[in-house]
Write an enzyme that holds these catalytic residues in place. Structure first.
Site, PDB file in Angstrom:
ATOM      1  N   ASP A  67       0.828  -1.203   0.000  1.00 39.69           N
ATOM      2  CA  ASP A  67       0.000   0.000   0.000  1.00 39.69           C
ATOM      3  C   ASP A  67       0.867   1.259   0.000  1.00 39.69           C
ATOM      4  O   ASP A  67       2.016   1.255   0.462  1.00 39.69           O
ATOM      5  CB  ASP A  67      -0.904   0.043   1.240  1.00 39.69           C
ATOM      6  CG  ASP A  67      -2.033  -0.973   1.165  1.00 39.69           C
ATOM      7  OD1 ASP A  67      -2.267  -1.515   0.076  1.00 39.69           O
ATOM      8  OD2 ASP A  67      -2.662  -1.212   2.217  1.00 39.69           O
ATOM      9  N   PHE A  68       0.289   2.328  -0.465  1.00 42.92           N
ATOM     10  CA  PHE A  68       0.915   3.657  -0.472  1.00 42.92           C
ATOM     11  C   PHE A  68       1.494   3.996   0.903  1.00 42.92           C
ATOM     12  O   PHE A  68       2.609   4.505   1.017  1.00 42.92           O
ATOM     13  CB  PHE A  68      -0.133   4.688  -0.885  1.00 42.92           C
ATOM     14  CG  PHE A  68       0.271   6.117  -0.698  1.00 42.92           C
ATOM     15  CD1 PHE A  68       1.131   6.734  -1.592  1.00 42.92           C
ATOM     16  CD2 PHE A  68      -0.227   6.870   0.358  1.00 42.92           C
ATOM     17  CE1 PHE A  68       1.502   8.065  -1.434  1.00 42.92           C
ATOM     18  CE2 PHE A  68       0.127   8.201   0.529  1.00 42.92           C
ATOM     19  CZ  PHE A  68       1.006   8.788  -0.373  1.00 42.92           C
TER      20      PHE A  68
END
Length: 302
Positions: A67-68
């Site tokens: 994820d970011f």
């Protein structure tokens, strides 16, 4: 670890076929948006321009996703054959991953398996989120399991938190974040799954610590240094050690080895005599299928 920049890519492992980097928090792996100049892909192009493959859209073949907001170990394949070999390891669920996290509150059970089916949230304003089965608007929930081990109790910026080791046994989008939120202990700094309330921390406290990919001829076993230490973040104050990270990791890998042995035994017992069971493999998850199709669009597996 300082904030991301083009220059400060940290390499954990490198060979002719693979690179494993320590991804920063709050940086995308890749992006087709012209305004997003800073990604892991751009860091790799800056550091290793000679390794970028013009035959692929991004230049580098990422073997899995983070994820970011998640930091930690991220594996990159440097050629078609390596990418195909890595994909088969992920497809056959041979890869072992473990994450470190700080979660809100005090977890009483020292070790537990979180078993909540996860689906896409279709409720208005939450379509970018996942949710557990039974939530209003939860679409197509699928079985998911995460093993949670308590490492340490303490406080973050004065509030009680627990440091945990998370081992995902399945690979659903946002699985660890959703599972922690589902038991009432969201990850510190997870703005999305705290329903936009946990905005004070400088980052989400989730880190991909262990990546073990049993590649034939080149097994990869990498750990990305623990970022949740009081020497690196003075707001995190450990107060009571339950289990060392080293001990928890050793137990995890032993359990994983025993599980693989049992699965192999069950395959052998369940197949008719004479059938080659070495080729039997579990069904692909939705994410694996999508990942495979994306890869196949870019290159043919050797």
């Amino acid at each position: 670890m300082e904030a991301a920049s083009l220059e400060n890519l940290r390499v954990l492992y490198q060979s002719n076929d693979f690179i494993v980097v320590n991804k920063h928090w709050d940086i995308r792996i890749d992006s087709k948006m012209w305004y997003e100049k800073q990604t892991v892909q751009s860091q790799l192009r800056h550091r290793f321009p000679e390794l970028a493959d013009p035959e692929t859209y991004y230049g580098f073949r990422f073997c899995h996703q983070l994820d970011f907001s998640t930091s930690g170990a991220l594996c990159v394949a440097l050629n078609r054959a390596a990418a195909g070999q890595a994909y088969r390891c992920f497809k056959d669920r041979l890869v072992t991953k473990a994450y470190l996290a700080l979660v809100r509150g005090i977890l009483e059970r020292k070790r537990t398996t979180l078993d909540f089916a996860i689906g896409k949230n279709t409720s208005e304003g939450r379509t970018h989120m996942m949710c557990v089965e039974g939530t209003e608007g939860c679409e197509n929930p699928k079985p998911c399991q995460t093993v949670l081990t308590v490492l340490e109790y303490g406080s973050y910026d004065g509030d009680p938190v627990t440091k945990v080791l998370l081992q995902p046994l399945t690979g659903r989008t946002h699985q660890l974040r959703v599972h922690c939120s589902a038991i009432g202990h969201p990850i510190v700094g997870d703005f999305t799954y705290s329903l936009r309330t946990d905005s004070a921390p400088y980052r989400m406290m989730l880190h991909a610590y262990l990546l073990d990919v049993p590649l034939e001829g080149e097994p990869i076993h990498v750990t990305a240094p623990d970022p949740f230490l009081p020497t690196l973040d003075t707001k995190w104050v450990p107060q009571h050690l339950v289990q060392s990270l080293e001990g928890a990791l050793e137990s995890l890998l032993e359990s994983r080895g025993d599980q693989c042995d049992r699965e192999n035994d069950l395959k052998t017992m369940g197949e008719p005599p004479g059938k080659d069971v070495s080729r039997a493999s579990p069904l692909e998850t939705e994410e694996q299928s999508v990942q495979c199709q994306q890869w196949l669009c870019e290159w043919a597996l050797d």
